[in-house]
Scaffold this motif. Structure first.
Motif, PDB file in Angstrom:
ATOM      1  N   LYS A 181       0.821  -1.205   0.000  1.00 55.05           N
ATOM      2  CA  LYS A 181       0.000   0.000   0.000  1.00 55.05           C
ATOM      3  C   LYS A 181       0.858   1.259   0.000  1.00 55.05           C
ATOM      4  O   LYS A 181       0.460   2.285  -0.550  1.00 55.05           O
ATOM      5  N   ILE A 189      -4.626   2.691  -5.269  1.00 58.58           N
ATOM      6  CA  ILE A 189      -5.946   3.141  -5.715  1.00 58.58           C
ATOM      7  C   ILE A 189      -6.907   1.979  -5.896  1.00 58.58           C
ATOM      8  O   ILE A 189      -8.046   2.184  -6.304  1.00 58.58           O
ATOM      9  N   GLU A 191      -9.697  -0.452  -5.959  1.00 62.97           N
ATOM     10  CA  GLU A 191     -11.073  -0.482  -5.446  1.00 62.97           C
ATOM     11  C   GLU A 191     -11.402   0.737  -4.584  1.00 62.97           C
ATOM     12  O   GLU A 191     -12.214   0.657  -3.665  1.00 62.97           O
ATOM     13  N   ASP A 192     -10.762   1.871  -4.869  1.00 68.49           N
ATOM     14  CA  ASP A 192     -11.022   3.114  -4.140  1.00 68.49           C
ATOM     15  C   ASP A 192     -11.299   4.204  -5.175  1.00 68.49           C
ATOM     16  O   ASP A 192     -10.373   4.755  -5.776  1.00 68.49           O
ATOM     17  N   ASP A 193     -12.574   4.514  -5.400  1.00 70.82           N
ATOM     18  CA  ASP A 193     -12.945   5.455  -6.455  1.00 70.82           C
ATOM     19  C   ASP A 193     -12.391   6.856  -6.217  1.00 70.82           C
ATOM     20  O   ASP A 193     -11.955   7.531  -7.158  1.00 70.82           O
ATOM     21  N   SER A 194     -12.415   7.315  -4.965  1.00 72.45           N
ATOM     22  CA  SER A 194     -11.946   8.676  -4.691  1.00 72.45           C
ATOM     23  C   SER A 194     -10.449   8.816  -4.976  1.00 72.45           C
ATOM     24  O   SER A 194     -10.017   9.794  -5.588  1.00 72.45           O
ATOM     25  N   ARG A 195      -9.661   7.832  -4.542  1.00 66.95           N
ATOM     26  CA  ARG A 195      -8.227   7.882  -4.825  1.00 66.95           C
ATOM     27  C   ARG A 195      -7.955   7.716  -6.312  1.00 66.95           C
ATOM     28  O   ARG A 195      -7.070   8.373  -6.877  1.00 66.95           O
ATOM     29  N   CYS A 196      -8.705   6.838  -6.944  1.00 63.96           N
ATOM     30  CA  CYS A 196      -8.519   6.608  -8.373  1.00 63.96           C
ATOM     31  C   CYS A 196      -8.844   7.874  -9.163  1.00 63.96           C
ATOM     32  O   CYS A 196      -8.129   8.224 -10.108  1.00 63.96           O
ATOM     33  N   TRP A 204     -12.542   3.640 -10.537  1.00 61.05           N
ATOM     34  CA  TRP A 204     -11.784   2.385 -10.529  1.00 61.05           C
ATOM     35  C   TRP A 204     -12.289   1.415 -11.600  1.00 61.05           C
ATOM     36  O   TRP A 204     -11.485   0.790 -12.299  1.00 61.05           O
TER      37      TRP A 204
END
Length: 489
Positions: A181, A189, A191-196, A204
Motif C-alpha cells: 500500500k 488506488i 477499489e477506491d474510487d476517490s483515490r482513483c 476504478w
C-alpha cells in the motif's frame, strides 16, 4: 575473464591448475548496500595482509572468493549455517568447520523430525533423563515416567512454537500488505474510487476496463519491467498531476528514462485504441439526447466550437519562435480547435498549430468545415471571433450561429441583446469542456517542453502526428469516459 581468490594465502584462479577438467566456483563478496552486516563479517573472517596506509580493508564488491573456503563448496543464506561466512583457510579451520557442519545437520534433523504420540518404542539412555543425584541408584525411579514427562514438555513447547510461528506469519503477511500500500503503484488506488479519481481522473471500474481493453496491444515487457498495470497507472498519473518524470522515477525506484519510455509507449497505445471515442455522433443520437433547454432555443444544434491555447517552452529556432508566439497570451503557445456535442463530449480536435495562427484560419485548415461532418440544416454555435457563416453555408449547408455584432450600429437592439444572451448561455459549455480538459489532466495547464510538442523520434520516424496531437487526443478520449458536464433534463 580470469578470476582470482581475494584471500591473500590462496593462489587459486578460475582455471584449473592441477590438470583436471573441473573448475572451482568463485563467489562475489556481499554488496554493502544490500547486506552490510554480512559483508563486514566476511571481511573480518578473510585473512589479508596489512593495508599499507593502516586503514580498513574495503575491497570492491566485484572481488571474489573461491569455493575452497566453504565447507560445502558454496556460501549459504542461512545465518546458522557454517557457510554463511567463509571459514576454511587452513587445516585447523577445516576441522572446526566440519565439526560445525555436523552440529548444524543434527540441529536441522532434530528441528524437522516430528514427535508422534503413537511411537511404540523410543530408544533413550536412562542416565541422561535422571537427575545427577540419582545416577548411582535408579531403583527408586521409573525411566518410563521420566520419558513421558519429557515428551509432555516437548509437546507443550512444540504447540507454543507453532502458535508463535503462526503469529509471525500473520504479522509478516500484514507487513507485506502495508508495504504494498505504501509503494507508489496501482495498489494505492485499488477499489477506491476517490483515490482513483485523484490520481487518474477515472473511476476504478473505468480504469480497470480501459486497462484490460488496451493491455493486449502493449509490447516490450521484460523480467525487470514494471507490471503493465503499474505502467498504465503511472502514465495516467503523469497526465493527471503532471508530476516530473524524475519524481515518478524516485517514487517507483526506476530510472528517469525508463519512466519516460513507459509514458510515451502507453500514450501511443491509448491513442491507437481510444481515438474512436473522439468522433462526431450520429445526428439522430444528438437530436435524441439534446437537453430540453437547448432544444427550445436551437433544435438542430450539433456542435459548439472554440479554440484554446497551451503554453510551451520557447523554441530555439527564430522561425518556430515567430510561428508559436501568441499576441493574445504574450507567450509561445500551440492553438487547437475543439468541438463538443450539446452533452459536452469532445467530438473534434484539430491538429496543434502555432499560437500565431488566427481562429478563422485554423478552422478553415482544420478540416472541420466538411460535408462529411455536417448535414444540411445543422446548427453550430461559435463566438464572435468566427465570422464563417458563408464558409459553412457554401461547403456543407450548415448554419453557423454567432452572437450579434455592433459593427455599423451605435448599439444592439433589445431583441439582438436577448438573442445574443441566449446564444452565449449555450456556447459557454464549450469553455466548460476546455476547462474540464485542462483541470482533469493538468499536463495541459503547465508549460510543455519542446520534446512533448514534437520529439526527435517523431522526426526520425516521419510520424504523421506530432507528440502533442497524440497527447491531446488521449486526454480528450479519457475525458469522454467520464460523466457529462451538461445536465440532461
Amino acid at each position: 575473464m580470469v578470476k582470482n581468490c581475494v584471500v591473500s594465502v590462496c593462489k587459486k584462479h578460475y582455471y584449473s591448475v592441477d590438470g583436471t577438467k573441473s573448475k572451482r566456483s568463485f563467489y562475489e563478496l556481499p554488496k554493502r548496500h544490500i547486506d552490510p552486516d554480512r559483508r563486514d563479517r566476511w571481511l573480518a573472517a578473510i585473512p589479508r595482509l596489512q593495508v599499507k596506509d593502516g586503514g580498513a580493508w574495503s575491497p570492491p564488491s566485484s572481488r571474489t572468493i573461491c569455493s575452497d573456503h566453504f565447507v560445502t563448496g558454496k556460501p549459504s543464506n542461512d545465518p546458522l549455517h557454517p557457510d554463511y561466512v567463509p571459514s576454511i583457510f587452513d587445516e585447523n579451520s577445516r576441522v572446526a568447520a566440519l565439526d560445525k557442519l555436523r552440529r548444524y545437520e543434527r540441529y536441522i534433523k532434530r528441528s524437522t523430525q516430528p514427535i508422534s504420540d503413537s511411537q511404540d518404542t523410543i530408544s533413550v539412555d536412562g542416565d541422561d533423563l535422571l537427575p545427577s543425584s540419582q545416577h548411582s541408584d535408579t531403583s527408586d525411579s521409573n525411566p518410563t515416567s521420566l520419558l513421558q514427562k519429557k515428551l509432555d514438555e516437548q509437546r507443550t513447547l512444540n504447540a507454543s512454537m507453532q502458535e508463535y510461528i503462526s503469529t509471525l506469519q500473520e504479522e509478516r503477511d500484514k507487513a507485506i500488505d502495508d508495504l504494498q500500500k505504501c509503494k507508489f503503484s496501482v495498489s494505492i488506488i485499488k477499489e477506491d474510487d476517490s483515490r482513483c479519481q485523484f490520481y487518474t481522473g477515472l473511476s476504478w471500474d473505468v480504469f480497470l476496463s480501459t486497462f484490460h481493453f488496451t493491455c493486449n496491444h502493449v509490447q516490450g515487457k521484460t523480467k525487470d519491467s514494471l507490471p503493465f498495470i503499474d505502467q498504465f497507472f503511472l502514465t495516467l498519473v503523469k497526465l493527471r498531476l503532471d508530476l516530473p518524470f524524475e519524481l515518478i522515477a524516485h517514487l517507483t525506484g526506476c530510472g528517469d528514462q525508463t519512466i519516460s519510455d513507459y509514458f510515451w509507449k502507453w500514450v501511443d497505445v491509448l491513442f491507437a485504441k481510444l481515438q474512436f471515442l473522439v468522433k462526431q455522433p450520429d445526428r439522430e443520437a444528438i437530436i435524441m439526447t439534446l437537453p430540453p433547454e437547448f432544444k427550445a432555443k436551437f433544435p438542430r444544434l450539433t456542435n459548439i466550437i472554440d479554440c484554446f491555447e497551451i503554453f510551451i517552452d520557447m523554441p530555439g529556432e527564430l522561425l518556430a519562435r515567430q510561428q508559436t508566439y501568441s499576441n493574445y497570451k504574450k507567450h509561445t503557445t500551440v492553438k487547437v480547435l475543439i468541438a463538443c456535442s450539446p452533452l459536452g463530449a469532445v467530438t473534434f480536435l484539430s491538429l496543434a498549430w502555432g499560437g500565431r495562427v488566427s481562429d478563422v484560419e485554423l478552422v478553415r485548415k482544420s478540416g472541420f468545415i466538411s460535408p462529411h461532418r455536417h448535414q444540411p440544416g445543422d446548427q453550430i454555435l461559435a463566438d464572435r471571433g468566427f465570422p464563417l457563416q458563408d464558409d459553412f453555408a457554401v461547403h456543407c449547408s450548415a448554419e453557423l450561429v454567432v452572437p450579434s455584432f455592433t459593427k455599423g450600429k451605435s448599439q444592439l437592439s433589445s431583441e439582438d441583446v436577448e438573442t445574443s444572451r441566449e446564444k452565449s448561455s449555450i456556447r459557454i459549455h464549450v469553455e466548460r469542456v476546455i476547462g474540464l480538459l485542462k483541470k482533469r489532466y493538468t499536463i495541459l495547464k503547465g508549460t510543455l517542453p519542446i520534446q512533448m510538442i514534437k520529439s526527435l523520434k517523431d522526426e526520425a520516424d516521419r510520424a504523421d502526428l506530432a507528440s502533442i496531437d497524440r497527447l491531446l487526443t488521449v486526454c480528450a478520449a479519457l475525458v469522454n469516459l467520464g460523466s457529462s458536464i451538461v445536465f440532461k433534463g
